[in-house]
Write a protein that holds these residues in place. Structure first.
Motif, PDB file in Angstrom:
ATOM      1  N   VAL A 163      10.242   3.577 -10.351  1.00  0.00           N
ATOM      2  CA  VAL A 163       9.411   4.403  -9.587  1.00  0.00           C
ATOM      3  C   VAL A 163       9.849   5.691  -9.925  1.00  0.00           C
ATOM      4  CG1 VAL A 163       8.058   4.981  -7.563  1.00  0.00           C
ATOM      5  CG2 VAL A 163       8.566   2.500  -8.090  1.00  0.00           C
ATOM      6  N   ILE A 164       9.182   6.744 -10.282  1.00  0.00           N
ATOM      7  CA  ILE A 164       9.606   8.145 -10.212  1.00  0.00           C
ATOM      8  C   ILE A 164       9.371   8.762  -9.200  1.00  0.00           C
ATOM      9  CG2 ILE A 164       9.149  10.105 -11.642  1.00  0.00           C
ATOM     10  CD1 ILE A 164       7.985   8.278 -13.950  1.00  0.00           C
ATOM     11  N   GLY A 165      10.612   9.664  -8.780  1.00  0.00           N
ATOM     12  CA  GLY A 165      10.805  10.443  -7.709  1.00  0.00           C
ATOM     13  C   GLY A 165      11.565   9.876  -6.797  1.00  0.00           C
ATOM     14  N   ASP A 166      11.751  10.637  -5.643  1.00  0.00           N
ATOM     15  CA  ASP A 166      12.601  10.183  -4.371  1.00  0.00           C
ATOM     16  C   ASP A 166      11.839   9.374  -3.517  1.00  0.00           C
ATOM     17  OD1 ASP A 166      14.944  11.314  -5.083  1.00  0.00           O
ATOM     18  OD2 ASP A 166      13.878  13.337  -4.761  1.00  0.00           O
ATOM     19  N   ALA A 167      12.240   8.087  -3.386  1.00  0.00           N
ATOM     20  CA  ALA A 167      11.542   7.333  -2.122  1.00  0.00           C
ATOM     21  C   ALA A 167      12.942   7.275  -1.180  1.00  0.00           C
ATOM     22  CB  ALA A 167      11.068   6.152  -2.518  1.00  0.00           C
ATOM     23  N   GLU A 168      12.656   7.407  -0.093  1.00  0.00           N
ATOM     24  CA  GLU A 168      13.805   7.114   0.857  1.00  0.00           C
ATOM     25  C   GLU A 168      14.130   5.629   1.129  1.00  0.00           C
ATOM     26  OE1 GLU A 168      15.693   9.380   1.958  1.00  0.00           O
ATOM     27  OE2 GLU A 168      14.720  11.261   1.393  1.00  0.00           O
ATOM     28  N   ARG A 169      15.210   5.422   1.669  1.00  0.00           N
ATOM     29  CA  ARG A 169      15.798   3.957   1.837  1.00  0.00           C
ATOM     30  C   ARG A 169      14.702   3.258   2.848  1.00  0.00           C
ATOM     31  NH1 ARG A 169      21.471   4.724   4.039  1.00  0.00           N
ATOM     32  NH2 ARG A 169      21.780   2.462   4.206  1.00  0.00           N
ATOM     33  N   PHE A 196       5.044   7.366   5.227  1.00  0.00           N
ATOM     34  CA  PHE A 196       5.665   5.824   5.590  1.00  0.00           C
ATOM     35  C   PHE A 196       4.514   4.754   5.300  1.00  0.00           C
ATOM     36  CE2 PHE A 196       7.905   8.549   8.469  1.00  0.00           C
ATOM     37  CZ  PHE A 196       9.195   8.212   8.247  1.00  0.00           C
ATOM     38  N   GLY A 197       4.865   3.523   4.658  1.00  0.00           N
ATOM     39  CA  GLY A 197       3.861   2.356   4.615  1.00  0.00           C
ATOM     40  C   GLY A 197       4.518   1.253   5.175  1.00  0.00           C
ATOM     41  N   PHE A 198       3.771   0.623   5.752  1.00  0.00           N
ATOM     42  CA  PHE A 198       4.076  -0.569   6.620  1.00  0.00           C
ATOM     43  C   PHE A 198       4.214  -1.924   5.716  1.00  0.00           C
ATOM     44  CE2 PHE A 198       3.019  -4.207   9.750  1.00  0.00           C
ATOM     45  CZ  PHE A 198       4.223  -3.925  10.464  1.00  0.00           C
ATOM     46  N   SER A 199       5.109  -2.636   5.596  1.00  0.00           N
ATOM     47  CA  SER A 199       5.430  -3.973   4.856  1.00  0.00           C
ATOM     48  C   SER A 199       4.540  -4.923   5.836  1.00  0.00           C
ATOM     49  CB  SER A 199       6.824  -4.201   4.881  1.00  0.00           C
ATOM     50  OG  SER A 199       7.126  -5.412   4.858  1.00  0.00           O
ATOM     51  N   VAL A 200       3.467  -5.356   5.104  1.00  0.00           N
ATOM     52  CA  VAL A 200       2.780  -6.398   6.081  1.00  0.00           C
ATOM     53  C   VAL A 200       3.139  -7.838   5.807  1.00  0.00           C
ATOM     54  CG1 VAL A 200       0.359  -7.289   6.104  1.00  0.00           C
ATOM     55  CG2 VAL A 200       0.530  -4.804   5.362  1.00  0.00           C
ATOM     56  N   ASP A 257       5.121   1.456  -4.484  1.00  0.00           N
ATOM     57  CA  ASP A 257       3.941   1.908  -5.399  1.00  0.00           C
ATOM     58  C   ASP A 257       3.238   3.157  -4.919  1.00  0.00           C
ATOM     59  OD1 ASP A 257       5.094  -0.032  -7.243  1.00  0.00           O
ATOM     60  OD2 ASP A 257       3.254  -1.308  -7.026  1.00  0.00           O
ATOM     61  N   ALA A 258       3.119   3.233  -3.766  1.00  0.00           N
ATOM     62  CA  ALA A 258       2.257   4.126  -3.166  1.00  0.00           C
ATOM     63  C   ALA A 258       3.125   5.345  -2.863  1.00  0.00           C
ATOM     64  CB  ALA A 258       1.687   3.690  -2.050  1.00  0.00           C
ATOM     65  N   GLY A 259       4.567   5.223  -3.299  1.00  0.00           N
ATOM     66  CA  GLY A 259       5.146   6.255  -3.226  1.00  0.00           C
ATOM     67  C   GLY A 259       5.749   6.643  -1.800  1.00  0.00           C
ATOM     68  N   LYS A 260       5.408   5.512  -0.964  1.00  0.00           N
ATOM     69  CA  LYS A 260       5.974   5.752   0.477  1.00  0.00           C
ATOM     70  C   LYS A 260       7.234   4.866   1.029  1.00  0.00           C
ATOM     71  CE  LYS A 260       1.090   6.253   1.728  1.00  0.00           C
ATOM     72  NZ  LYS A 260       0.019   5.675   2.763  1.00  0.00           N
ATOM     73  N   ARG A 261       7.594   5.414   1.998  1.00  0.00           N
ATOM     74  CA  ARG A 261       8.987   4.870   2.661  1.00  0.00           C
ATOM     75  C   ARG A 261       8.549   3.554   3.532  1.00  0.00           C
ATOM     76  NH1 ARG A 261      13.583   8.306   5.809  1.00  0.00           N
ATOM     77  NH2 ARG A 261      15.132   6.465   5.739  1.00  0.00           N
TER      78      ARG A 261
END
Ligand SMILES: Nc1ncnc2c1ncn2[C@@H]1O[C@H](COP(=O)(O)OP(=O)(O)OP(=O)(O)O)[C@@H](O)[C@H]1O
Ligand SMILES: Nc1nc2c(ncn2[C@@H]2O[C@H](COP(=O)(O)O)[C@@H](O)[C@H]2O)c(=O)[nH]1
Length: 427
Positions: A163-169, A196-200, A257-261
């Motif tokens: 994945v390109i770009g910064d995605a935080e931990r 932010f994205g929630f891990s379902v 993939d959505a570029g979210k943390r």
């Protein structure tokens, strides 16, 4: 992560047209290459038991081969329903092995270039692709794959998309039932929807009123989930309050993939498993101000029967003990006043007052050439167009993460630099 040069690497570019087949760097002991019939045939000496029998690696259309130690991986051919896209010839046994392939594999692609990195993962650049879906890693001996080999045997590899770009931990949030984890996570998601994205998770418990399948949980049944666990689809799983809960690798990948943390709401056992994995998350434990207050909140929520409330309260004692001792968690937050706790959480996540709530690292998507070759210079991968004087730099120096989940922190940009052709690795 450094990329070292490996003298025993053989990399082949096997394009759609066989007569453009370019073998390179054949210092390894695998022998010579030849072209035969429809697909390239790879000849080598089988030194098994000291007998030189000679073996044939007949590659399928769109498959190409790369040598990693005493294994020759054939990768590609994802269109073929009988293939899982990866197989390897083990020179020490003289046998082809179809490994267990973990992680989500790339969609079918016709043609790719490959390069071995750090002898534990293969970088695969899809031809005729876009920058947001061109870089994939097949991990063959990373820490995660080594762990999985202990469970499944030696034939294990794992995909991880670049994945390109910064995605935080990723962020792991744990705490006893009713402490307010969901409430705090919802506040974060509402205030920072693009960040932010929630891990379902998957669960075998029944849905509560207002809970939606695929949004709050993937509701499933025990036998299906157990099969999926056996197949290596879960990053972690645990039996919690009498039900099975687990985070699938896909759940984490979808967020990246959505570029979210990614935010994971999991119990202490799950947090321990994630801590032992290579996910590199931040671990936060939420405590109630008192046990009585926890009981009050759980009852007030009104989602559980009395029996289940008792079970959850009983389990809370051990969870509180484990969560607050032993250094498993990086931060412990007491959720007394909700607003004050939320402020503290934002502070931990670096979201001070000046943070733009809609901020998201957007990376411009661009098309890669139809056919490419790879080279390496100053630790950076150069993607060379075969038909035009176009070069793109893939900078892996800030690469983070990896299987299970995506490989983050990649940089990709076009370059006007002229790259000399005498680099040590090419495809
Ligand atoms: N600081 C707080 N003060 C008072 N009530 C709170 C506070 N935080 C959360 N609550 C309430 O407590 C109840 C439980 O919160 P929530 O559902 O977020 O807990 P949870 O930790 O996600 O529980 P579970 O693990 O069972 O999913 C909810 O009704 C919520 O509104
Ligand atoms: N180990 C995991 N624990 C999980 C996961 N998803 C949720 N949970 C934890 O379960 C309890 C109960 O949740 P509830 O929704 O039934 O109240 C809670 O502590 C969650 O954190 C998971 O994927 N893995």
């Amino acid at each position: 992560m450094n990329i070292h040069h490996h003298h025993s690497i053989a990399i082949y570019f096997i394009p759609n047209h066989i007569n453009q087949f370019i073998p390179l760097d054949l210092e390894s002991s695998v022998g010579k290459l030849d072209l035969m019939g429809e697909a390239p045939v790879f000849f080598g000496d089988d030194l098994h038991a000291g007998v030189s029998n000679g073996f044939h690696l007949k590659l399928k259309e769109f498959e190409s081969a790369i040598v990693v130690g005493n294994k020759t991986y054939a990768i590609g051919g994802f269109d073929d329903p009988t293939s899982n896209g990866v197989r390897f010839f083990d020179k020490s046994t003289g046998e082809w092995v179809v490994p267990i392939v973990l992680g989500t594999k790339p969609n079918a692609f016709k043609g790719h270039s490959m390069m071995l990195l750090d002898s534990d993962r293969i970088l695969i650049i899809k031809h005729n692709s876009k920058s947001n879906d061109c870089a994939w890693f097949l991990e063959v001996d990373t820490r995660y794959v080594q762990e999985q080999k202990k469970k499944f045997g030696s034939g294990v590899v794992s995909w991880s998309k670049g994945v390109i770009g910064d995605a935080e931990r990723p962020i792991v949030i744990s705490g006893p039932s009713g402490v307010g984890k969901g409430t705090l996570i919802n506040m974060l998601m509402k205030d920072f929807p693009t960040m932010f994205g929630f891990s379902v998770s998957h669960t075998t418990r029944a849905p509560r009123e207002k809970e939606e399948n695929g949004v709050h949980y993937h509701f499933t049944n025990r036998s299906v989930m157990e099969e999926e666990i056996k197949a290596g689809k879960f990053l972690e799983f645990a039996s919690v309050h009498g039900n099975l809960y687990g985070t699938s690798i896909e759940a984490v990948e979808v967020v990246a993939d959505a570029g979210k943390r990614c935010i994971l709401d999991i119990d202490v056992q799950g947090a321990r498993s994630v801590r032992a994995s290579s996910l590199e998350a931040i671990f936060i434990f939420i405590c109630p101000p008192s046990f009585e207050e926890l009981e009050k909140r759980l009852r007030a929520r009104g989602t559980e029967t009395e029996e289940l409330i008792q079970k959850r309260l009983n389990n809370a004692k051990a969870e509180l003990e484990q969560g607050t001792s032993g250094g498993l968690f990086d931060h412990i937050l007491v959720n007394d006043d909700l607003e004050a706790c939320y402020e503290r959480l934002k502070e931990i996540l670096g979201l001070d007052g000046s943070t733009d709530a809609t901020l998201k690292t957007t990376t411009e998507v661009f098309a890669l050439p139809m056919e490419i070759s790879l080279s390496k210079i100053d630790g950076k991968i150069i993607i060379n167009s075969k038909n035009a004087d176009q070069k793109t730099v893939l900078d892996l120096t800030s690469m983070k993460g990896g299987a299970p989940g995506r490989t983050r922190g990649l940089r990709m940009y076009p370059t006007g630099l002229r790259i000399d052709d005498d680099n040590d690795e090419n495809t």
